[in-house]
Design an enzyme around this catalytic site. Structure first.
Site, PDB file in Angstrom:
ATOM      1  N   ARG A   1       0.835  -1.203   0.000  1.00 43.37           N
ATOM      2  CA  ARG A   1       0.000   0.000   0.000  1.00 43.37           C
ATOM      3  C   ARG A   1       0.874   1.259   0.000  1.00 43.37           C
ATOM      4  NH1 ARG A   1      -4.572   0.189   4.453  1.00 43.37           N
ATOM      5  NH2 ARG A   1      -2.837   0.829   5.776  1.00 43.37           N
TER       6      ARG A   1
ATOM      7  N   LYS B   1      -2.742   6.440   1.182  1.00 44.91           N
ATOM      8  CA  LYS B   1      -2.632   6.913   2.570  1.00 44.91           C
ATOM      9  C   LYS B   1      -1.709   8.124   2.640  1.00 44.91           C
ATOM     10  CE  LYS B   1      -2.414   4.635   7.109  1.00 44.91           C
ATOM     11  NZ  LYS B   1      -3.656   5.178   7.650  1.00 44.91           N
TER      12      LYS B   1
HETATM   13  N1  PLP Z   1      -9.334   4.133   6.528  1.00 42.04           N
HETATM   14  C1  PLP Z   1      -8.518   5.130   6.868  1.00 42.04           C
HETATM   15  C2  PLP Z   1      -8.833   6.488   6.389  1.00 42.04           C
HETATM   16  C3  PLP Z   1      -7.393   4.861   7.664  1.00 42.04           C
HETATM   17  O1  PLP Z   1      -6.576   5.837   8.027  1.00 42.04           O
HETATM   18  C4  PLP Z   1      -7.141   3.551   8.076  1.00 42.04           C
HETATM   19  C5  PLP Z   1      -5.954   3.238   8.863  1.00 42.04           C
HETATM   20  O2  PLP Z   1      -4.960   2.808   8.372  1.00 42.04           O
HETATM   21  C6  PLP Z   1      -8.035   2.546   7.696  1.00 42.04           C
HETATM   22  C7  PLP Z   1      -9.119   2.875   6.915  1.00 42.04           C
HETATM   23  C8  PLP Z   1      -7.821   1.142   8.111  1.00 42.04           C
HETATM   24  O3  PLP Z   1      -6.822   0.517   7.354  1.00 42.04           O
HETATM   25  P1  PLP Z   1      -5.974  -0.664   7.942  1.00 42.04           P
HETATM   26  O4  PLP Z   1      -6.939  -1.704   8.366  1.00 42.04           O
HETATM   27  O5  PLP Z   1      -5.114  -1.096   6.837  1.00 42.04           O
HETATM   28  O6  PLP Z   1      -5.234  -0.107   9.100  1.00 42.04           O
HETATM   29  C1  COI Z   2      -4.156   3.134  11.385  1.00 39.05           C
HETATM   30  O1  COI Z   2      -5.127   2.491  11.739  1.00 39.05           O
HETATM   31  O2  COI Z   2      -3.032   2.639  11.289  1.00 39.05           O
HETATM   32  C2  COI Z   2      -4.266   4.524  11.021  1.00 39.05           C
HETATM   33  O3  COI Z   2      -3.416   4.981  10.347  1.00 39.05           O
HETATM   34  C3  COI Z   2      -5.430   5.252  11.510  1.00 39.05           C
HETATM   35  C4  COI Z   2      -5.145   6.615  12.057  1.00 39.05           C
HETATM   36  C5  COI Z   2      -4.321   6.609  13.286  1.00 39.05           C
HETATM   37  C6  COI Z   2      -4.702   7.571  11.037  1.00 39.05           C
END
Ligand code: PLP
Ligand code: COI
Length: 339
Positions: free
Chosen positions: A80, A183
């Site tokens: 990612r 991200k």
């Molecule tokens: N959506 C957003 C906007 C986020 O910042 C995050 C955090 O990383 C997620 C979703 C969840 O993604 P993940 O499960 O890969 O941490």
């Molecule tokens: C995460 O879940 O890792 C995130 O980045 C969410 C937030 C702290 C931005």
């Protein structure tokens, strides 16, 4: 063992011993450096500061009952981050650089990996940004990749208890053909004002809609959304949400425990039909949702009447955490043992 109140840790910055840094210069990645400084020295014209050339990741390491440290699905985070880099024209971090950095920073800070049974984990924050100067709007020629860690507890202060979420219509976190799927820091900057207002109005987080039609659910500020309808796990498909690795894992777990999985557009009207709802992400893990309030339409969707966690959300949570802690068979090899 460290004198840290592991069970009371919030989700936040915590000073540890070391972080690691690698520089991209003259078209190539250099050797990783270990640092004990909490600050970085960068050019005042760095593109990260002026034009938002910055992306980050978030992943966790867990101490199991067997004492081993397990890192959850790091390859997905590495992938990612490469997509984020492509999206805003930054140098891509190769998997070997990413892996060496995250394993080194864990080992160097081993005393900060929370013990098994405390509910806390070690959060890793990889960060990539344009460090070289530009004044015209152009990508930098130099980049810095840095990883720091922090022992953390639950993202929402409620912990694993249902939270209240505010659905907003007067702000978007990402444009229809913008950067919502990667991200990058700008998405989070755009979410600060509605999130702050939601907090002041008594909510744990906001829920954004698709920016184009304002009809479909996109995601919460820091996490994806899911709903449970009968025997089905439903979660939005959208080009403007971050593809959550937790959500991807939960879809697999849902199938494995006998649920149907529906990845599709989810309209706001459908909120009425869910038996359970939740926000999911690395930081949020699963945060069950008690209610969602549509701020502008002044409409409430209630999921948990007695403040209890729904049975399917509970099962998903227990299974995900069980795998991460090495208590449940890791049949898809999601964990990497850090040795
Ligand atoms: N959506 C957003 C906007 C986020 O910042 C995050 C955090 O990383 C997620 C979703 C969840 O993604 P993940 O499960 O890969 O941490
Ligand atoms: C995460 O879940 O890792 C995130 O980045 C969410 C937030 C702290 C931005």
């Amino acid at each position: 063992m460290e004198n840290i109140a592991w069970g009371e840790l919030p989700f936040g910055y915590f000073k540890t011993d070391y972080n690691v840094r690698t520089y991209f210069r003259n078209g190539k990645w250099g050797e990783m450096e270990i640092s004990s400084s909490e600050t970085i020295n960068i050019h005042m014209a760095a593109t990260a500061l002026h034009y938002g050339q910055e992306a980050f990741e978030g992943l966790k390491a867990f101490r199991g009952k067997d004492g081993k440290i397990r890192l959850f699905r790091w390859k997905e985070n590495a992938k990612r981050m490469r997509r984020s880099a492509q999206g805003i024209m930054m140098a891509e971090v190769p998997d070997d650089v990413f892996f060496k950095s995250i394993t080194t920073v864990i080992k160097m800070n081993e005393r900060f990996v929370p013990p098994y049974g405390t509910g806390a984990s070690l959060y890793l924050r990889p960060l990539l940004f344009g460090s070289g100067p530009q004044v015209g709007v152009k990508p930098a020629e130099e980049y810095m990749f840095l990883v720091f860690v922090a022992p953390v507890g639950p993202y929402f202060k409620e912990g694993f208890k249902p939270v209240d979420i505010q659905l907003v219509r007067d702000y978007d976190r990402a444009a229809p053909l913008g950067t919502g799927h990667i991200k990058v820091g700008g998405n989070y900057a755009a979410s600060l004002r509605p999130a702050d207002r939601a907090h002041k109005e008594g909510f744990a987080s906001v829920l954004f809609l698709d920016a184009k039609e304002k009809k479909y659910i996109d995601e919460a500020g820091p996490a994806n959304f899911f709903g449970i309808k009968g025997n089905t796990y439903v979660t939005p498909e959208s080009n403007t949400i971050l593809p959550s690795i937790t959500n991807m894992s939960l879809r697999q777990i849902a199938k494995d425990i006998g649920l149907d999985v529906d990845l599709r557009r989810v309209s706001v009207d459908e909120l009425n039909t869910f038996d359970e709802a939740g926000a999911c992400g690395t930081a949020a893990i699963i945060s069950p949702i008690r209610k969602i309030v549509d701020r502008e339409k002044n409409k409430t969707y209630q999921f948990s009447k007695d403040g209890q966690v729904g049975p399917i959300s509970q099962k998903l949570y227990d299974t995900l955490l069980g795998i991460q802690l090495g208590e449940i068979e890791d049949k898809y090899n999601w964990n990497t043992i850090v040795e």
